[in-house]
Enzyme design. Structure first.
Site, PDB file in Angstrom:
ATOM      1  N   LYS A  65       6.420  -5.410   4.985  1.00  0.00           N
ATOM      2  CA  LYS A  65       5.463  -4.773   4.399  1.00  0.00           C
ATOM      3  C   LYS A  65       4.484  -5.842   4.999  1.00  0.00           C
ATOM      4  O   LYS A  65       3.580  -5.204   5.338  1.00  0.00           O
ATOM      5  CB  LYS A  65       5.210  -5.428   3.041  1.00  0.00           C
ATOM      6  CG  LYS A  65       5.942  -3.553   2.122  1.00  0.00           C
ATOM      7  CD  LYS A  65       6.825  -3.467   1.173  1.00  0.00           C
ATOM      8  CE  LYS A  65       7.004  -2.566   0.523  1.00  0.00           C
ATOM      9  NZ  LYS A  65       7.210  -2.930  -0.737  1.00  0.00           N
ATOM     10  N   GLN A 109       6.303  -6.113  -6.705  1.00  0.00           N
ATOM     11  CA  GLN A 109       7.846  -6.005  -6.271  1.00  0.00           C
ATOM     12  C   GLN A 109       8.280  -5.633  -6.957  1.00  0.00           C
ATOM     13  O   GLN A 109       8.554  -6.628  -8.000  1.00  0.00           O
ATOM     14  CB  GLN A 109       7.347  -6.696  -4.773  1.00  0.00           C
ATOM     15  CG  GLN A 109       9.216  -6.639  -4.271  1.00  0.00           C
ATOM     16  CD  GLN A 109       8.997  -5.284  -3.767  1.00  0.00           C
ATOM     17  OE1 GLN A 109       8.147  -5.468  -2.882  1.00  0.00           O
ATOM     18  NE2 GLN A 109      10.381  -4.793  -3.432  1.00  0.00           N
ATOM     19  N   ASP A 132       0.817   1.777  -4.764  1.00  0.00           N
ATOM     20  CA  ASP A 132       1.992   2.353  -4.604  1.00  0.00           C
ATOM     21  C   ASP A 132       2.096   3.921  -5.801  1.00  0.00           C
ATOM     22  O   ASP A 132       3.541   4.707  -6.031  1.00  0.00           O
ATOM     23  CB  ASP A 132       3.393   1.278  -5.925  1.00  0.00           C
ATOM     24  CG  ASP A 132       4.468  -0.102  -5.196  1.00  0.00           C
ATOM     25  OD1 ASP A 132       4.554   1.469  -3.514  1.00  0.00           O
ATOM     26  OD2 ASP A 132       4.246  -0.590  -5.239  1.00  0.00           O
TER      27      ASP A 132
END
Ligand code: NAP
Length: 295
Positions: A65, A109, A132
């Site tokens: 990422k 994460q 997200d």
């Protein structure tokens, strides 16, 4: 159909081609477009990634990422906390980023260490910076089909299906897995695209009875060979979100060698859903920047 990845199979005596969807190539194209879009913005967007602990798979994902951010001109902040970090410490880090005017998008994460409440932490991310799309507000909007921030992996899967020419409306899609990250939001997105959707999970008896009826089968379970060739019908479209480490190699959830002989379209692992997830993260970071009024 391109030459790359195409394979010849025989179906009812007629030569057919089972196309392998090249997610890496598709994602590279999207990253190139994003780079051009970012170059025209007033300032570079900034993505902050919060990670707690040293899960090796998470470290690989975070690196991918961060590398993608660098490639397209997005600034990044890498907040790496210890595996012993308390819920309070992680929420503290998230809240500092929520208040930081220089940060447009925040990614926590997952999985987080088992000692902390993941739901609680994800709901602390400011909904406008929730790259997200896991915040309850954005997840609710997804269910209502009006979300701007859609979880990256399912968003990437829908993009791949459309780019590959699959007409989703009216199709019967079976999703195996119902996680927050992949299965559940993917099922909602397919429903929003007017598919008839069946969701299978660990308590579903006889998953094959459902998948054999499907036009599209998406697998997000985390176990190799969850989907075998006898579980699909000839010509089905197969999407494999699984990433299972087998020594040095990466395997999906689909018995790829056998299933590709029967499917009309299939994603490989690696080089399928994974790169598209990263490309969608970049798209969502730009979306967060624009949601904050960035021009
Ligand atoms: P997860 O949270 O562990 O969820 C797995 C799901 O599979 C659960 O809903 C579970 O059912 C279901 N399941 C387990 N065993 C099953 C079985 N035998 N038959 C049918 N369903 C079964 O996993 P996840 O986060 O969704 O990830 C799934 C896979 O996708 C993993 O390999 C992960 O590494 C990969 N992944 C890849 C990307 C990418 O970018 N490519 C992104 C995210 C995840 P219950 O709900 O009943 O427990």
């Amino acid at each position: 159909m391109g030459k790359m990845g195409a394979e010849i199979i025989r179906q009812r005596g007629v030569i057919m081609r089972a196309k392998i969807i090249d997610g890496k190539k598709m994602a590279d194209g999207l990253l190139e477009k994003a780079k051009q879009e970012i170059a025209l913005l007033a300032r570079p967007p900034c993505l902050a990634i919060v990670m707690a602990g040293d899960d090796p798979a998470s470290q690989v994902y975070v690196k991918k990422k961060l590398d993608a951010c660098k490639k397209v001109g997005i600034l990044s902040k890498d907040i790496h906390l210890q595996s012993s970090a308390s819920e309070k410490e992680i929420i503290g880090a998230v809240n500092r980023l929520n208040k930081d005017d220089g940060v447009d998008a925040i990614l926590v994460q997952v999985p987080l260490p088992g000692t902390v409440d993941e739901d609680r932490i994800l709901s602390e991310v400011s909904p406008g910076k929730d790259v997200d799309g896991f915040h309850p507000l954005n997840f609710g909007k997804l269910a209502l089909n009006n979300s701007e921030l859609i979880p990256c992996t399912p968003r990437g899967i829908i993009h791949m299906l459309k780019e590959s020419g699959v007409q989703l409306s009216g199709m019967h899609a079976v999703v195996i897995g119902r996680s927050r990250i992949v299965g559940k939001p993917l099922a909602l997105l397919l429903l929003n695209e007017n598919c008839t959707v069946t969701i299978c999970h660990s308590r579903t008896p006889g998953v094959g009875a459902f998948t054999r009826q499907a036009d599209i089968v998406c697998v997000a379970v985390g176990k190799p060979k969850t989907l075998t060739a006898d579980m699909i019908r000839q010509g089905a479209v197969v999407i494999d979100a699984g990433t299972n480490r087998q020594g040095e190699k990466l395997a999906g959830d689909v018995d790829f060698a056998a299933v590709k002989e029967k499917a009309s379209l299939i994603t490989p692992v690696p080089g399928g859903v994974g790169p598209m997830t990263v490309a969608m993260l970049i798209k969502n970071t730009i979306a967060c920047y624009r949601l904050r009024g960035g021009k």
